[in-house]
Design a protein around this motif. Structure first.
Motif, PDB file in Angstrom:
ATOM      1  N   ALA A 137       0.931  -1.319   0.127  1.00  0.00           N
ATOM      2  CA  ALA A 137      -0.047   0.102   0.019  1.00  0.00           C
ATOM      3  C   ALA A 137       0.982   1.125  -0.103  1.00  0.00           C
ATOM      4  CB  ALA A 137      -1.056  -0.020   1.291  1.00  0.00           C
ATOM      5  N   SER A 138       0.451   2.334  -0.783  1.00  0.00           N
ATOM      6  CA  SER A 138       1.050   3.656  -0.599  1.00  0.00           C
ATOM      7  C   SER A 138       1.168   4.039   0.666  1.00  0.00           C
ATOM      8  CB  SER A 138       0.677   4.479  -1.732  1.00  0.00           C
ATOM      9  OG  SER A 138       0.362   4.091  -2.943  1.00  0.00           O
ATOM     10  N   ALA A 139       2.284   4.966   1.015  1.00  0.00           N
ATOM     11  CA  ALA A 139       2.275   5.452   2.439  1.00  0.00           C
ATOM     12  C   ALA A 139       1.060   6.330   2.546  1.00  0.00           C
ATOM     13  CB  ALA A 139       3.422   6.074   2.652  1.00  0.00           C
ATOM     14  N   SER A 140       0.535   7.062   1.351  1.00  0.00           N
ATOM     15  CA  SER A 140      -0.581   7.977   1.627  1.00  0.00           C
ATOM     16  C   SER A 140      -1.681   7.366   1.820  1.00  0.00           C
ATOM     17  CB  SER A 140      -0.490   8.764   0.420  1.00  0.00           C
ATOM     18  OG  SER A 140      -0.855   7.649  -0.868  1.00  0.00           O
ATOM     19  N   THR A 141      -1.840   5.935   1.870  1.00  0.00           N
ATOM     20  CA  THR A 141      -3.245   5.635   2.297  1.00  0.00           C
ATOM     21  C   THR A 141      -3.103   5.057   3.930  1.00  0.00           C
ATOM     22  OG1 THR A 141      -2.974   3.306   1.544  1.00  0.00           O
ATOM     23  CG2 THR A 141      -3.759   4.836   0.205  1.00  0.00           C
ATOM     24  N   LEU A 142      -2.113   5.219   4.496  1.00  0.00           N
ATOM     25  CA  LEU A 142      -1.702   4.824   5.842  1.00  0.00           C
ATOM     26  C   LEU A 142      -1.746   5.849   6.534  1.00  0.00           C
ATOM     27  CD1 LEU A 142       0.655   2.003   4.911  1.00  0.00           C
ATOM     28  CD2 LEU A 142      -1.478   1.730   5.413  1.00  0.00           C
ATOM     29  N   LEU A 143      -2.394   5.803   7.921  1.00  0.00           N
ATOM     30  CA  LEU A 143      -1.919   6.748   9.114  1.00  0.00           C
ATOM     31  C   LEU A 143      -0.464   6.853   9.237  1.00  0.00           C
ATOM     32  CD1 LEU A 143      -2.854   8.601  10.905  1.00  0.00           C
ATOM     33  CD2 LEU A 143      -3.593   6.572  12.619  1.00  0.00           C
ATOM     34  N   GLY A 178       1.861   7.238   7.131  1.00  0.00           N
ATOM     35  CA  GLY A 178       2.342   6.127   6.422  1.00  0.00           C
ATOM     36  C   GLY A 178       2.582   4.895   6.778  1.00  0.00           C
ATOM     37  N   LYS A 179       2.211   4.573   7.910  1.00  0.00           N
ATOM     38  CA  LYS A 179       2.363   3.036   8.254  1.00  0.00           C
ATOM     39  C   LYS A 179       1.241   2.281   8.717  1.00  0.00           C
ATOM     40  CE  LYS A 179       4.845   4.717  12.185  1.00  0.00           C
ATOM     41  NZ  LYS A 179       6.035   5.132  12.929  1.00  0.00           N
ATOM     42  N   ILE A 180       0.320   3.034   9.395  1.00  0.00           N
ATOM     43  CA  ILE A 180      -0.556   2.434  10.194  1.00  0.00           C
ATOM     44  C   ILE A 180      -1.931   2.150   9.378  1.00  0.00           C
ATOM     45  CG2 ILE A 180      -2.027   2.405  12.362  1.00  0.00           C
ATOM     46  CD1 ILE A 180       0.288   4.220  13.395  1.00  0.00           C
ATOM     47  N   ALA A 181      -2.674   0.888   9.498  1.00  0.00           N
ATOM     48  CA  ALA A 181      -3.713   0.760   8.531  1.00  0.00           C
ATOM     49  C   ALA A 181      -5.238   1.365   9.390  1.00  0.00           C
ATOM     50  CB  ALA A 181      -4.117  -0.986   8.593  1.00  0.00           C
ATOM     51  N   TRP A 182      -5.976   1.989   8.418  1.00  0.00           N
ATOM     52  CA  TRP A 182      -7.062   2.344   8.781  1.00  0.00           C
ATOM     53  C   TRP A 182      -8.171   2.370   7.953  1.00  0.00           C
ATOM     54  CZ3 TRP A 182      -6.836   8.416   9.925  1.00  0.00           C
ATOM     55  CH2 TRP A 182      -6.318   9.251   8.901  1.00  0.00           C
ATOM     56  N   THR A 183      -9.294   2.233   8.352  1.00  0.00           N
ATOM     57  CA  THR A 183     -10.434   1.891   7.369  1.00  0.00           C
ATOM     58  C   THR A 183     -10.893   3.443   6.868  1.00  0.00           C
ATOM     59  OG1 THR A 183     -12.252   2.698   8.913  1.00  0.00           O
ATOM     60  CG2 THR A 183     -11.338   0.252   8.756  1.00  0.00           C
TER      61      THR A 183
END
Ligand code: FAD
Length: 566
Positions: free
Chosen positions: A155-161, A163-168
């Motif tokens: 996943a691109s960093a831009s879609t992660l909190l 740059g690293k944490i998964a969020w819906t």
């Protein structure tokens, strides 16, 4: 299956969400399926995406008391697509989309929740809903995948909190709109990530996948459950025919040419042609640049499209992308889409004349289209365009790769960004001079928007006047959550391009996802889904998830149609 097997019932080209969903359905019919992927990682753009799917009349929304119906959705889709798409395909989509997701949630590891607040993109059209048609993937724990998780496109960093944490998407929206409890939510997400000691010792990669990453991981694991083979580094080059029927494909696998046989059908699911500059030049409005795309470099170069055309296939909607304004961040391999932040109060977008030309909060497809239209109207002064904001905006909100300055002040931005990605000046005049746009035009535009911010009415473009615009507005800002004055220096400009998240045109298919030839007859044994087919959405983007929803639905339809023939 073993690795040397060369004959399958069905061969699927590409490994995005549509391909994988299709392989699962086909396998459940007892068919042998092979999925081939040209790159060294599976998942394609689907793996980097939001993973949202637009499924009108879905069970999740109804279970929560939501009201929707086939007819209402049909009216809306018909109005959105403006007669560019046959009723039979619209009907197929609306009938089978809810069925497709019901099937996957029952039979596979795919799990979704309804985004009740995510409105359809055209609230002014009959049949639109203010929420409930977009489904957002639940978090998927990738531990069960073992090492296979490493083969998935990250996943691109831009879609992660951070740059690293998964969020819906639901959580991301809550934080961005600064709804009640957003700070606590962020804290919880960060703590959950940090307290996962086992994983933290090994890697910064979150074991919990969200968005498109969750979708693709859950599909891939569902393939593994069924022993469906997925060959990486296997590049489709051409179709093989026996008499008038498709009977296989040619590939280059690990550098070697090989013919693979498909007893029943080949399904193209290999994405659009946005990564092929020659095809862009041929079909898309000009100028257009492969570097403006937010999709993975090198993946979707249109091989299936070109092979289909050689085999006599018809095409449609070739001059459209799923447009989205993007920013090119230095050292990043692909551009980043600006999906939400254009609606935040206090940022405007102007052209080279310093003038606004569109409701900044408009859906990304319409925004991209407006960039091209304005470019034609201004004799080439709209590509690039510029997003302008002030120190107040900078402090409070994210923009492109910037986190709000209260979290990431300018001093903590990477050095190479100033004067390449963004510009900064103490006055608007000076800023205009730096980016070589009309200073008087800009000053006039800012005066106007500052007045609109006070009255709450954007007299020029109606920004913030509908439920879609306000979805990403700041609920704490009054009277209009999408408007705030631009007053406090330093002032900022960021360069934005007429980018895309994939092309929209491709091989023309019928309601069964069969590829049609130029005599309007199906090419026997050939199916196309996702962005290598002409979109069932025509030139429109009716709601979040209107690309993946159809890719997966027509994948489901194709597999069922092939199975019915045997
Ligand atoms: P892909 O997912 O790109 O898969 C195609 C695969 O085929 C690739 O892996 C490619 O390498 C492979 N391939 C190509 N050529 C060959 C060949 N010759 N041989 C073998 N394999 C080949 N859409 C939504 O609906 N909802 C969203 O929430 C959403 N969010 C997005 C967010 C971002 C940041 C981006 C960039 C896009 C988003 N999109 C979203 C758009 C969506 O991701 C794409 O439209 C969708 O993934 C396209 O699916 P596909 O299966 O056609 O192509």
């Amino acid at each position: 299956t073993n690795d040397n097997q060369t004959t399958f019932d069905i061969i699927i080209v590409g490994s995005g969400a549509g391909a994988m969903a299709s392989s699962i359905v086909a396998s459940d019919h007892g068919l042998s399926v092979l999925v081939v992927e040209k790159s060294g990682k599976f998942g394609g753009t689907s793996a980097l995406s939001g993973g949202g799917i637009w499924i009108p009349n879905n069970d999740h929304f109804k279970a929560k008391g939501g009201q929707d119906s086939y007819q209402q959705a049909f009216d809306y889709l018909k109005a959105s697509t403006e007669n560019r798409v046959s009723d039979s395909r619209l009907h197929a989509y609306l009938t089978h989309a809810p069925e497709m997701i019901r099937y996957l949630e029952r039979k596979s590891r795919v799990r979704y929740a309804v985004a009740e607040k995510y409105p359809d993109y055209y609230p002014h059209l009959e049949g639109s809903l203010a929420g409930g048609r977009t489904l957002d993937p639940e978090i998927f724990d990738t531990t069960c995948m073992g090492d296979e998780v490493e083969n998935q496109l990250k996943a691109s960093a831009s879609t992660l909190l951070m740059g690293k944490i998964a969020w819906t998407a639901r959580d991301a929206h809550k934080a961005m709109a600064r709804e009640r409890g957003w700070r606590l939510l962020l804290l919880k997400l960060i703590m959950k990530y940090k307290l996962d000691f086992g994983q933290r010792r090994k890697t910064r990669r979150d074991r919990r996948a969200a968005l498109g990453s969750s979708l693709v991981a859950s599909l891939r694991q569902s393939m593994t459950d069924r022993n469906i083979p997925l060959w990486l580094d296997t590049d489709f080059t051409d179709i093989v025919f026996s008499q008038d029927r498709v009977c296989g494909i040619e590939v280059v696998r690990d550098g070697e040419k090989q013919t693979l046989n498909a007893k029943l059908a080949v399904i193209f699911a290999s994405g659009g042609f946005e990564q092929n500059q020659k095809l862009r030049d041929k079909y898309l409005p000009s100028p257009s640049n492969v570097k403006w795309s937010a999709t993975p470099p090198g993946n979707n170069t249109g091989a299936a499209l070109e092979a289909g055309i050689r085999a006599g296939a018809n095409t449609d909607i070739m001059d459209w992308c799923w447009w989205s304004p993007t920013v090119k961040v230095p050292k990043e391999d692909k551009a980043r889409g600006l999906f939400a932040e254009r609606a935040f109060p206090g940022a405007i977008v102007v052209d080279g004349l310093g003038k606004r030309f569109v409701n900044e909060a408009a859906p990304y497809l319409e925004f991209g289209d407006a960039m091209y239209r304005n470019n034609a109207a201004t004799d080439g002064k709209s590509l690039p365009a510029w997003v302008i904001f002030d120190a107040n905006f900078r402090f409070n909100y994210a923009m492109g790769p910037f986190m709000p300055a209260q979290i990431q002040p300018d001093s903590r931005l990477p050095k190479g960004w100033l004067n390449t990605l963004y510009w900064k000046a103490d006055s608007l005049d000076e800023l205009a001079k730096q980016i070589k746009i009309d200073a008087d035009g800009l000053s006039h535009t800012v005066e106007r928007i500052n007045r609109f911010a006070t009255t709450g009415v954007d007299e020029d473009f109606g920004r913030g006047s509908n439920v879609f615009d306000r979805y990403y507005g700041d609920t704490n800002v009054k009277p209009n959550p999408c408007l705030a004055p631009i007053v406090k220096g330093p002032f900022y400009a960021m360069r934005i391009e007429a980018g895309d998240i994939g092309t929209k045109g491709g091989l023309l298919t019928n309601e069964h996802a069969q590829v049609m030839n130029t005599d309007n007859m199906p090419i026997a044994g050939l199916y196309a889904i996702g962005n290598c087919s002409a979109s069932v959405m025509g030139q429109s983007y009716p709601g979040a998830g209107a690309t993946l929803g159809p890719a997966m639905t027509f994948g489901y339809i194709a597999a069922n149609h092939i199975a019915k023939d045997i």
